[in-house]
Write an enzyme that holds these catalytic residues in place. Structure first.
Site, PDB file in Angstrom:
ATOM      1  N   TRP A  14       0.853  -1.194   0.000  1.00  0.00           N
ATOM      2  CA  TRP A  14       0.000   0.000   0.000  1.00  0.00           C
ATOM      3  C   TRP A  14       0.886   1.240   0.000  1.00  0.00           C
ATOM      4  O   TRP A  14       1.657   1.456   0.937  1.00  0.00           O
ATOM      5  CB  TRP A  14      -0.893   0.013   1.252  1.00  0.00           C
ATOM      6  N   HIS A  67      -6.773   1.322   3.464  1.00  0.00           N
ATOM      7  CA  HIS A  67      -7.851   0.348   3.249  1.00  0.00           C
ATOM      8  C   HIS A  67      -8.808   0.412   4.433  1.00  0.00           C
ATOM      9  O   HIS A  67      -8.537   1.117   5.416  1.00  0.00           O
ATOM     10  CB  HIS A  67      -7.301  -1.073   3.041  1.00  0.00           C
ATOM     11  N   ARG A 103      -4.499   6.348  -1.350  1.00  0.00           N
ATOM     12  CA  ARG A 103      -3.210   5.744  -1.704  1.00  0.00           C
ATOM     13  C   ARG A 103      -2.455   6.652  -2.664  1.00  0.00           C
ATOM     14  O   ARG A 103      -3.078   7.300  -3.515  1.00  0.00           O
ATOM     15  CB  ARG A 103      -3.415   4.385  -2.390  1.00  0.00           C
ATOM     16  N   GLN A 107     -13.748   1.740  -0.154  1.00  0.00           N
ATOM     17  CA  GLN A 107     -13.713   0.284   0.057  1.00  0.00           C
ATOM     18  C   GLN A 107     -14.879  -0.149   0.930  1.00  0.00           C
ATOM     19  O   GLN A 107     -15.431   0.651   1.698  1.00  0.00           O
ATOM     20  CB  GLN A 107     -12.413  -0.124   0.757  1.00  0.00           C
ATOM     21  N   VAL A 167      -4.651 -12.370   6.759  1.00  0.00           N
ATOM     22  CA  VAL A 167      -5.492 -13.561   6.589  1.00  0.00           C
ATOM     23  C   VAL A 167      -4.627 -14.769   6.235  1.00  0.00           C
ATOM     24  O   VAL A 167      -3.545 -14.628   5.667  1.00  0.00           O
ATOM     25  CB  VAL A 167      -6.563 -13.354   5.485  1.00  0.00           C
ATOM     26  N   ALA A 189     -12.754 -12.598   6.555  1.00  0.00           N
ATOM     27  CA  ALA A 189     -12.898 -11.181   6.215  1.00  0.00           C
ATOM     28  C   ALA A 189     -12.790 -11.044   4.714  1.00  0.00           C
ATOM     29  O   ALA A 189     -12.170 -11.873   4.049  1.00  0.00           O
ATOM     30  CB  ALA A 189     -11.808 -10.364   6.893  1.00  0.00           C
TER      31      ALA A 189
END
Ligand code: DAH
Length: 340
Positions: A151, A165, A191, A205, A248, A302
């Site tokens: 990012w 995000h 960003r 988002q 994740v 998620a």
């Protein structure tokens, strides 16, 4: 003696208020004709004076009456003339009324939220100015972790940053909520990307998080299949592609059959027949543990997606810039509610 016939004729012929007023002053004004006769009365013998006085008063009343009727008549004809000129045509179509409506992007975001609310997700929000802790560290990216480079971040002078995000909202939800957690969050992200047709430094988002006992990848798959069908049509198919996000494990990119070419291959899907629409995965045990959630009992999934990307695919919009330009020629194309 007063030539009453002649006077009446003059009054009759007057056809403007101006003319009439001039005549009135001449006849009934202080220096007027009638007054001069009244002044002369005193030179007459008494009985004649009385008779003559009555006569003159009658003439005065008659003239006043004629003049006020004439004023009324002139005013009426002026009004009629004006009405004729200003007449309105009740059969003409009315001027168009521009009724404001919700921005197409907000409508898409709301639709996504509604779709997930039906599964019991609660809509929440988070701050746009974040700390490194929420944007990176708590999401399993300690200082100097190379994944932070995924990012390009706007850092602020006060040590904070603009969130890149909506994933930091996951952490805030874990801090604030009792388990189980089932939330959907949306908002602006920032960003330092070079702008092009699909990148803008400001974009939106939408993020979902579900943590409970026994949540598995199968639940994630079922949820995203339902989501894709609700957004892109009943027949929609979903594909999971193994991917990496530090927060994740396992992580996946989720793709849907290209909504433009229906999977045959086109420039939008780069001839693959599939479009990646979101990132997803099972919440990393490290992330849960940091928030004092026992990962041996609880698990969760998620997913997060770019709202502009979804809207562009739904409506065939070819440049992300259109969402921020607020050009009415663009916005007015989306006149109806998504539900219509
Ligand atoms: N935050 C990620 C991004 O901005 C997207 C994402 C990936 C969100 C995986 C998630 C997830 O919740 O599980 O690229």
């Amino acid at each position: 003696m007063i030539n009453i016939k002649e006077i009446k004729k003059q009054l009759e012929q007057a056809n403007s208020l101006c003319e009439l007023e001039a005549l009135r002053i001449n006849l009934l004004g202080r220096q007027g004709v009638l007054n001069s006769y009244l002044k002369d009365l005193k030179n007459l013998p008494l009985d004649e004076r009385k008779k003559r006085g009555e006569e003159l008063n009658l003439i005065k009343e008659e003239l006043e009456c004629i003049i006020s009727k004439k004023i009324e008549a002139i005013n009426r004809s002026l009004l009629l003339e004006r009405l004729k000129k200003d007449s309105i045509d009740p059969y003409l179509p009315p001027f168009p009324i521009n009724i404001g409506r919700m921005h197409i992007l907000n409508r898409v975001i709301n639709k996504i939220i509604h779709v997930l609310e039906r599964l019991g997700y609660e809509a929440v929000e988070g701050p746009e100015v974040e700390t490194e802790y929420y944007n990176f560290e708590a999401l399993n990216m300690p200082l100097h972790h190379p994944a932070r480079d995924m990012w390009d971040t706007f850092y602020l002078n006060n040590g904070k940053l603009l969130r890149t995000h909506t994933s930091p909202i996951q952490i805030r939800a874990m801090e604030a909520n009792k388990l189980p957690i089932k939330i959907i969050a949306s908002g602006r992200c920032f960003r330092r990307d070079n702008p092009d047709a699909s990148h803008s430094p400001i974009f939106h988002q939408i993020e979902a998080l579900y943590i409970d006992k026994g949540v598995s990848f199968a639940h994630l798959k079922g949820t995203l299949e339902y989501f894709a069908r609700s957004m892109f049509g009943r027949e929609q198919k979903v594909k999971f592609i193994l991917s990496y996000f530090p927060f994740v494990e396992p992580g996946a990119e989720v793709a849907v059959k290209c909504v433009i070419c229906k999977g045959r291959g086109c420039i939008t899907c780069k001839q693959t027949g599939w479009l990646e629409i979101l990132g997803a995965g099972m919440v990393h045990p490290e992330v849960l543990e940091r928030q004092n959630i026992d990962y041996k009992i609880y698990s969760g999934f998620a997913f997060g997606m770019g709202a502009e990307r979804i809207a562009m695919l739904m409506y065939g919009i070819n440049h992300i810039r259109h969402f921020l330009d607020n050009d009415l020629r663009f916005l007015n194309q989306f006149k109806y509610n998504l539900e219509d």
